[in-house]
Design a protein around this motif. Structure first.
Motif, PDB file in Angstrom:
ATOM      1  N   GLU A   1       0.812  -1.203   0.000  1.00  0.00           N
ATOM      2  CA  GLU A   1       0.000   0.000   0.000  1.00  0.00           C
ATOM      3  C   GLU A   1       0.852   1.264   0.000  1.00  0.00           C
ATOM      4  OE1 GLU A   1      -2.653   2.025   3.403  1.00  0.00           O
ATOM      5  OE2 GLU A   1      -3.194  -0.022   2.912  1.00  0.00           O
ATOM      6  N   ASN A   2       1.929   1.272   0.758  1.00  0.00           N
ATOM      7  CA  ASN A   2       2.698   2.499   0.948  1.00  0.00           C
ATOM      8  C   ASN A   2       3.899   2.639   0.021  1.00  0.00           C
ATOM      9  OD1 ASN A   2       1.042   3.385   3.025  1.00  0.00           O
ATOM     10  ND2 ASN A   2       2.163   2.237   4.550  1.00  0.00           N
TER      11      ASN A   2
ATOM     12  N   LYS B   1       2.667   1.850  -4.449  1.00  0.00           N
ATOM     13  CA  LYS B   1       1.498   2.484  -5.037  1.00  0.00           C
ATOM     14  C   LYS B   1       1.911   3.478  -6.107  1.00  0.00           C
ATOM     15  CE  LYS B   1       0.962   5.819  -1.294  1.00  0.00           C
ATOM     16  NZ  LYS B   1       0.044   6.307  -0.301  1.00  0.00           N
ATOM     17  N   GLU B   2       0.961   4.183  -6.647  1.00  0.00           N
ATOM     18  CA  GLU B   2       1.201   5.093  -7.771  1.00  0.00           C
ATOM     19  C   GLU B   2       2.130   6.233  -7.372  1.00  0.00           C
ATOM     20  OE1 GLU B   2       0.082   4.595 -10.781  1.00  0.00           O
ATOM     21  OE2 GLU B   2      -1.159   2.881 -10.292  1.00  0.00           O
ATOM     22  N   SER B   3       2.576   6.980  -8.354  1.00  0.00           N
ATOM     23  CA  SER B   3       3.477   8.084  -8.092  1.00  0.00           C
ATOM     24  C   SER B   3       2.780   9.170  -7.288  1.00  0.00           C
ATOM     25  CB  SER B   3       3.996   8.669  -9.409  1.00  0.00           C
ATOM     26  OG  SER B   3       2.930   9.299 -10.077  1.00  0.00           O
ATOM     27  N   ILE B   4       3.582  10.026  -6.660  1.00  0.00           N
ATOM     28  CA  ILE B   4       3.038  11.073  -5.806  1.00  0.00           C
ATOM     29  C   ILE B   4       2.214  12.059  -6.625  1.00  0.00           C
ATOM     30  CG2 ILE B   4       3.680  13.013  -4.327  1.00  0.00           C
ATOM     31  CD1 ILE B   4       6.086  11.316  -3.437  1.00  0.00           C
TER      32      ILE B   4
ATOM     33  N   PHE C   1       0.449  11.486  -9.298  1.00  0.00           N
ATOM     34  CA  PHE C   1      -0.836  10.872  -9.623  1.00  0.00           C
ATOM     35  C   PHE C   1      -1.761  10.907  -8.421  1.00  0.00           C
ATOM     36  CE2 PHE C   1      -3.595   7.126  -9.866  1.00  0.00           C
ATOM     37  CZ  PHE C   1      -4.245   7.388 -11.055  1.00  0.00           C
ATOM     38  N   ILE C   2      -1.245  10.576  -7.255  1.00  0.00           N
ATOM     39  CA  ILE C   2      -2.054  10.579  -6.035  1.00  0.00           C
ATOM     40  C   ILE C   2      -2.520  11.993  -5.722  1.00  0.00           C
ATOM     41  CG2 ILE C   2      -1.987  10.181  -3.549  1.00  0.00           C
ATOM     42  CD1 ILE C   2       0.010   7.903  -4.186  1.00  0.00           C
ATOM     43  N   THR C   3      -1.638  12.972  -5.867  1.00  0.00           N
ATOM     44  CA  THR C   3      -2.005  14.358  -5.598  1.00  0.00           C
ATOM     45  C   THR C   3      -3.086  14.831  -6.556  1.00  0.00           C
ATOM     46  OG1 THR C   3       0.242  14.761  -4.840  1.00  0.00           O
ATOM     47  CG2 THR C   3      -1.103  16.685  -5.307  1.00  0.00           C
ATOM     48  N   SER C   4      -2.972  14.465  -7.823  1.00  0.00           N
ATOM     49  CA  SER C   4      -3.988  14.886  -8.783  1.00  0.00           C
ATOM     50  C   SER C   4      -5.336  14.251  -8.463  1.00  0.00           C
ATOM     51  CB  SER C   4      -3.562  14.547 -10.206  1.00  0.00           C
ATOM     52  OG  SER C   4      -3.486  13.155 -10.388  1.00  0.00           O
ATOM     53  N   ILE C   5      -5.339  12.998  -8.031  1.00  0.00           N
ATOM     54  CA  ILE C   5      -6.596  12.351  -7.642  1.00  0.00           C
ATOM     55  C   ILE C   5      -7.201  13.057  -6.432  1.00  0.00           C
ATOM     56  CG2 ILE C   5      -7.599  10.220  -6.716  1.00  0.00           C
ATOM     57  CD1 ILE C   5      -7.045  10.010  -9.636  1.00  0.00           C
ATOM     58  N   GLU C   6      -6.365  13.410  -5.445  1.00  0.00           N
ATOM     59  CA  GLU C   6      -6.871  14.108  -4.265  1.00  0.00           C
ATOM     60  C   GLU C   6      -7.445  15.469  -4.645  1.00  0.00           C
ATOM     61  OE1 GLU C   6      -3.530  14.200  -1.663  1.00  0.00           O
ATOM     62  OE2 GLU C   6      -3.815  12.130  -1.007  1.00  0.00           O
TER      63      GLU C   6
END
Length: 60
Positions: free
Chosen positions: A27-28, A31-34, A36-41
């Protein structure tokens, strides 16, 4: 000797602590790149803001 290691890893795989640790690592770390995660958030935050703005404008 290889069979001993196989039995050891098989027992560890069935250990709940081992599975919990491997799940956390997956999980940590894997997972996807930072970015990508930031854009999803940001997209989810933007969607929440748009819905609140819609309700505010619609029912005010």
């Amino acid at each position: 000797m290889p069979y001993d290691l196989y039995d050891y890893f098989l027992k560890e795989k069935n250990n709940p602590i081992f599975t919990e640790v491997t799940d956390k690592v997956r999980e940590n770390i894997w997972k996807e790149s930072i970015a990508f995660i930031t854009s999803i958030e940001w997209m989810t935050m933007e969607n929440k803001m748009m819905v609140k703005l819609y309700y505010y404008l619609r029912y005010s």
